[in-house]
Design a protein around this motif. Structure first.
Motif, PDB file in Angstrom:
ATOM      1  N   LYS A 210      23.659 -56.475 -36.715  1.00 37.58           N
ATOM      2  CA  LYS A 210      25.080 -56.571 -36.362  1.00 37.58           C
ATOM      3  C   LYS A 210      25.297 -57.753 -35.425  1.00 37.58           C
ATOM      4  O   LYS A 210      24.503 -57.985 -34.513  1.00 37.58           O
ATOM      5  CB  LYS A 210      25.548 -55.274 -35.684  1.00 37.58           C
ATOM      6  CG  LYS A 210      27.072 -55.137 -35.637  1.00 37.58           C
ATOM      7  CD  LYS A 210      27.664 -55.036 -37.040  1.00 37.58           C
ATOM      8  CE  LYS A 210      29.169 -54.891 -37.004  1.00 37.58           C
ATOM      9  NZ  LYS A 210      29.749 -54.913 -38.369  1.00 37.58           N
TER      10      LYS A 210
ATOM     11  N   TYR B  48      27.456 -65.030 -40.354  1.00 33.93           N
ATOM     12  CA  TYR B  48      27.781 -64.131 -41.465  1.00 33.93           C
ATOM     13  C   TYR B  48      26.742 -64.263 -42.570  1.00 33.93           C
ATOM     14  O   TYR B  48      26.302 -63.250 -43.138  1.00 33.93           O
ATOM     15  CB  TYR B  48      29.168 -64.434 -42.036  1.00 33.93           C
ATOM     16  CG  TYR B  48      29.495 -63.519 -43.188  1.00 33.93           C
ATOM     17  CD1 TYR B  48      29.947 -62.228 -42.962  1.00 33.93           C
ATOM     18  CD2 TYR B  48      29.292 -63.926 -44.499  1.00 33.93           C
ATOM     19  CE1 TYR B  48      30.205 -61.357 -44.006  1.00 33.93           C
ATOM     20  CE2 TYR B  48      29.537 -63.072 -45.556  1.00 33.93           C
ATOM     21  CZ  TYR B  48      29.998 -61.794 -45.310  1.00 33.93           C
ATOM     22  OH  TYR B  48      30.235 -60.948 -46.348  1.00 33.93           O
TER      23      TYR B  48
ATOM     24  N   LYS C 120      20.416 -60.785 -44.643  1.00 34.79           N
ATOM     25  CA  LYS C 120      19.461 -59.941 -43.914  1.00 34.79           C
ATOM     26  C   LYS C 120      18.291 -60.763 -43.375  1.00 34.79           C
ATOM     27  O   LYS C 120      17.136 -60.377 -43.453  1.00 34.79           O
ATOM     28  CB  LYS C 120      18.965 -58.804 -44.811  1.00 34.79           C
ATOM     29  CG  LYS C 120      20.111 -57.926 -45.343  1.00 34.79           C
ATOM     30  CD  LYS C 120      19.594 -56.876 -46.302  1.00 34.79           C
ATOM     31  CE  LYS C 120      20.728 -55.984 -46.805  1.00 34.79           C
ATOM     32  NZ  LYS C 120      21.728 -56.709 -47.596  1.00 34.79           N
TER      33      LYS C 120
ATOM     34  N   PHE D  35      23.682 -62.400 -41.576  1.00 35.37           N
ATOM     35  CA  PHE D  35      23.845 -60.966 -41.779  1.00 35.37           C
ATOM     36  C   PHE D  35      23.798 -60.610 -43.261  1.00 35.37           C
ATOM     37  O   PHE D  35      23.100 -59.687 -43.675  1.00 35.37           O
ATOM     38  CB  PHE D  35      25.186 -60.515 -41.192  1.00 35.37           C
ATOM     39  CG  PHE D  35      25.554 -59.099 -41.541  1.00 35.37           C
ATOM     40  CD1 PHE D  35      24.967 -58.036 -40.876  1.00 35.37           C
ATOM     41  CD2 PHE D  35      26.470 -58.833 -42.538  1.00 35.37           C
ATOM     42  CE1 PHE D  35      25.294 -56.724 -41.200  1.00 35.37           C
ATOM     43  CE2 PHE D  35      26.815 -57.541 -42.870  1.00 35.37           C
ATOM     44  CZ  PHE D  35      26.222 -56.474 -42.206  1.00 35.37           C
TER      45      PHE D  35
ATOM     46  N   CYS E  26      18.701 -59.543 -38.585  1.00 35.57           N
ATOM     47  CA  CYS E  26      20.112 -59.340 -38.245  1.00 35.57           C
ATOM     48  C   CYS E  26      20.623 -58.002 -38.768  1.00 35.57           C
ATOM     49  O   CYS E  26      20.545 -57.706 -39.959  1.00 35.57           O
ATOM     50  CB  CYS E  26      20.945 -60.480 -38.824  1.00 35.57           C
ATOM     51  SG  CYS E  26      22.673 -60.419 -38.318  1.00 35.57           S
TER      52      CYS E  26
END
Length: 249
Positions: free
Chosen positions: A243, A231, A237, A234, A241
């Protein structure tokens, strides 16, 4: 066992011959991107600008293309996401860290502004765009993640009587240039996504191969313990990443 509220309404029978990953995003981000584009009332030939090339933005781009938009502008600054946006149908790419978004959209639209704009960023739009001095007395009471940079930019860049679509999530009160909205005669559309409404239509498009469902999956894991770290990857960024999908054992 899993308790499923409204089990007589919400679940959908998965069609045969379609793998799990191709259906996974029907639960949220695909319908969100579709509704964001649908709110722009695309009839064909429009200029549509999309702020944020994350998963929802990428699906909004694909949706706008299916609906017939002529020019689709993707606005972001992450190279991997902008590259995906191009493959999904964006005709124009704007890296907001390198060029003026408003001036570029004016150039693309021959001075008129975009017919429809889609804010797929929401309250994560905390990167400075030189507008922090606006309504300071209000902004001082807000967290930095609640300052609607993308939304204000979208309102500025849409043509008079255009449509501002906001699938991006905002929390609490935010400062918005209501004067510009009124003077330009804009229509604003937002709301939680009507997922169930779009399931049949979008499932058919997936089966027909008209929507690319899986190429945005950049990270996979079989261990739920990887969740917090992935997480953060993500959110920040990192590592290209876009998804993350889990296939827990």
């Amino acid at each position: 066992y899993v308790r499923v509220p409204m089990a007589d309404v919400a679940p959908m029978l998965a069609p045969e011959g379609v793998d799990d990953e191709s259906l996974l995003f029907l639960t949220d981000i695909l319908p969100t991107g579709w509704q964001g584009a649908e709110h722009c009332e695309i009839k064909g030939g429009e200029v549509i600008a999309v702020w944020g090339a994350g998963p929802v933005g990428l699906f909004a781009i694909q949706s706008a293309k299916i609906m017939g938009a002529e020019r689709i502008i993707a606005i972001d600054t992450v190279p991997e996401r902008l590259a995906l946006a191009r493959t999904y149908g964006a005709t124009d790419i704007i890296d907001y860290a390198k060029e003026d978004v408003f001036e570029r959209i004016k150039e693309i639209s021959k001075g008129e502004g975009a017919d429809g704009v889609i804010d797929c960023v929401g309250m994560e739009a905390s990167a400075g765009h030189g507008v922090a001095s606006l309504v300071n007395t209000i902004q001082e009471k807000l967290t930095s993640t609640e300052r609607p940079y993308a939304l204000m930019e979208a309102i500025k860049a849409v043509r008079p009587c255009g449509i501002v679509s906001v699938p991006g999530v905002y929390g609490g009160p935010i400062p918005v240039n209501m004067g510009m909205i009124v003077q330009k005669g804009l229509t604003m559309k937002s709301g939680q996504t009507h997922v169930k409404r779009y399931l049949e239509t979008l499932t058919k498009l997936i089966q027909e191969g008209k929507i690319d469902m899986t190429s945005m999956i950049t990270h996979r894991s079989t261990n739920l313990a990887d969740g917090p770290d992935l997480y953060k990857t993500f959110r920040d960024k990192k590592d290209g990443c876009v998804k993350v999908v889990f296939h827990p054992n």
